[in-house]
Scaffold this active site. Structure first.
Site, PDB file in Angstrom:
ATOM      1  CB  CYS A   2     114.214  11.749  84.226  1.00 29.95           C
ATOM      2  SG  CYS A   2     113.295  13.303  84.315  1.00 29.95           S
ATOM      3  CG  ASP A  97     110.310  19.001  78.173  1.00 31.24           C
ATOM      4  OD1 ASP A  97     109.817  18.626  79.246  1.00 31.24           O
ATOM      5  OD2 ASP A  97     111.521  18.829  77.886  1.00 31.24           O
TER       6      ASP A  97
END
Length: 618
Positions: A2, A97
């Site tokens: 990201c 995660d």
């Protein structure tokens, strides 16, 4: 994978959101912005890979609202950590995660990073103590920049997200040093833009009350391991580690693939993936996607070897013909998104990962890191001569390996008389030893550095401090410009620790570079690829381009008034002459053309990055 952005104290949404959106390419799937009182604002642009549902949304809060996290990267062993945390009483609402990372921080505090097998750049805000904890992965696979601007601390995945917080952009006082030392600035805090610093790899930090306290949490030299004494046992151990590294990196809720060159490293990676896919493990079964950059009619084309690999595995491949004219009109946009300088055009690499994305693949497992870790480059092999300790057979083997590893695509690498090679190297090394000179490295004072053999010391600096940090930066940009995540099995920290503990003879020997990789993965690969000695780098056929497809562009550029008046080009008139000679066919040397590109790049960078031009986010 990201893009992240954060400020302390907070930034109003109407100013923060446009800055965050400069990272749209890193996370086109969704975004989030969270402020805590007037203390902090954290932002996130999401590329959904694990838990693509809303439960994986970021920034993510802890259950008691005390902590807020924004995270870029992947924790590959999150399933194992999750099980460990569950035994300690933690419960989970998602399969992401990110939640595991946050709860690992709740359980182990700043020490949690030692639990992670992955790549990351993240920040966690503690509402009670008003502290910001920041960490970047061991080797700097995920980027992180920061700046102090008018009493505000700003951090982001790319420099461009920090630009809006400045009144105007200025070049760094180190700019001219950086453009001349392309491979040496990425591992420093120096940046091309004044006022911005690079957060160091393998470090964490706490920001509180206007002060950033940074500390190193990982040093490979502190993590060397006992290796088996016999080479055969070392091969078995390497194979075990590499297979597990690939297995962890095949965990994904989206389609995965590989950028396949036909060279040893990427071929070993996809061959390991194919072998693992025979079992029912906790990883993606949709992996059979190979993408090959093709340069028909040039020395850079490796599609023949790539097809050998895919035929051996019984899968297809997407061959991407690299035609610069298809994308050259986007060059300035690519420079803006790339942000930095490099010795070759980014077009081939960006085109390859564009094809990856267009074909529905979001994650690739690639072979990056093996050359630097295991001596895949020609020059590093000579360093083993000092370790051969005057043994005639070992010396001959090393010299043959050096001669046989000449790059097929580089005309400047010519075979040299072996006796002269040996004499020149050993005489220079002897003088350095007499003068007390040590291998250049920021860690050469570490007790364990002195325990490494000469060859390992050279590779240590290449891996941690010059070549690899630059390539990691580059491939993060090439892929993320196209919203693709790259995972690198060779850079699993367990493999790095293991290989750095091996003697030179396990890395080069028996006539081959990267010896242990070839022996470990040979059962899964076509022999023609496993035991191929020549090497082709992934670059641009720059001479061919300058004399054919791009000749008009180069001539137009170097005759432009803005170019001739540029302060970022050292000598515009001299460069104009050099480029003209190549374009007209009076000079066909690859190395000279590459140098011309390096000298021209600051001008293109100036037009695209420093000028403040606006490029579309989508």
């Amino acid at each position: 994978m990201c893009g992240i952005l954060g400020t302390v104290p907070y930034t109003p949404y109407d100013k923060f959101k446009p800055a965050l959106d400069t990272l749209y390419h890193r996370g086109p799937d969704s975004f989030g912005v969270e402020s805590v009182d007037h203390d902090v604002t954290l932002g996130h642009r999401r590329l959904s890979i694990l838990d693509v549902s809303e439960t994986g949304h970021q920034p993510m809060k802890s259950e008691n609202d005390r902590y807020l996290i924004t995270f870029n990267g992947e924790i590959y062993n999150f399933i194992e950590i999750k099980k460990e945390l569950a035994l300690k009483g933690h419960s989970f609402k998602s399969t992401s995660d990110t939640e595991v990372l946050l709860k690992a921080f709740l359980e182990w505090g700043e020490e949690c990073v030692h639990k992670f097998n992955g790549m990351w750049a993240f920040a966690i805000w503690d509402k009670e103590t008003k502290k910001l904890f920041i960490s970047r992965d061991r080797y700097g696979k995920k980027p992180l920049f920061y700046a102090q601007i008018n009493g505000q601390f700003v951090f982001a995945s790319e420099m461009k997200a920090i630009f809006p917080f400045f009144k105007q952009l200025e070049i760094s006082e180190d700019f001219h040093w950086m453009k001349k030392n392309i491979f040496f600035y990425e591992s420093t805090d120096k940046c091309l833009i004044k006022g911005i610093q690079r957060f160091p790899a393998g470090h964490s930090a706490v920001y509180k009350a206007g002060k950033l306290n940074t500390y190193r949490y990982h040093n490979t030299l502190d993590n060397l391991v006992e290796v088996p004494k016999s080479y055969d046992e070392q091969v078995e151990k390497f194979r075990e580690l590499f297979m597990d590294a690939c297995k962890l990196r095949m965990r994904s809720d989206v389609t995965i693939g590989t950028a396949l060159s036909g060279g040893l490293d990427s071929s070993a990676t996809i061959s390991a993936m194919a072998n693992l896919a025979k079992d029912n493990g906790s990883y993606s079964k949709d992996w059979q996607h190979a993408f090959v950059a093709s340069f028909p009619g040039t020395p850079l084309d490796e599609s023949y070897y790539a097809k050998k690999v895919t035929d051996n595995l019984g899968i297809g491949a997407t061959f991407v013909d690299i035609n610069p004219l298809q994308h050259w009109d986007k060059l300035e946009e690519y420079f803006y998104k790339f942000e930095d300088l490099y010795i070759t055009s980014p077009i081939p690499m960006i085109m390859l990962y564009e094809s990856v994305k267009k074909n529905g693949v979001t994650v690739t497992l690639d072979g990056h890191g093996a050359d630097e870790l295991l001596s895949g480059y020609q020059q590093g092999n000579l360093e083993a001569l000092w370790d051969a300790k005057l043994s005639p057979s070992k010396t001959k083997d090393i010299l043959n390996i050096y001669q046989d590893s000449i790059n097929e695509d580089k005309e400047q690498y010519k075979r040299t008389n072996s006796s002269k090679l040996y004499t020149d190297f050993m005489s220079k090394k002897t003088v350095k030893k007499i003068l007390g000179k040590t291998m250049p490295s920021i860690d050469n004072g570490h007790p364990n550095f002195k325990k490494l053999d000469n060859h390992a010391q050279y590779l240590y600096a290449m891996f941690h401090e010059n070549i690899l940090p630059t390539l990691l930066r580059n491939y993060d940009r090439y892929a993320m410009i196209n919203s693709v995540e790259i995972r690198m099995p060779f850079m699993d920290h367990r493999i790095v620790n293991f290989v750095n503990s091996l003697p030179y003879s396990s890395k080069i020997g028996g006539g081959y570079t990267k010896r242990i990789v070839r022996d470990a993965l040979d059962p899964y690969m076509p022999k023609e690829v496993t035991w191929r000695k020549s090497k082709i780098g992934f670059s641009s056929p720059i001479v061919n381009w300058m004399q054919n497809d791009l000749s008009d562009w180069f001539l137009s550029t170097i005759n432009d008034t803005d170019f001739l008046q540029s302060n970022l080009v050292s000598n515009p008139k001299d460069l104009q002459t050099k480029i003209t000679k190549i374009v007209k066919g009076e000079n066909n040397e690859f190395s000279d053309a590459q140098k011309c590109w390096s000298e021209l790049s600051p001008y293109i960078w100036e037009k695209s990055v420093l000028s403040g031009k606006s490029f579309p986010n989508k």
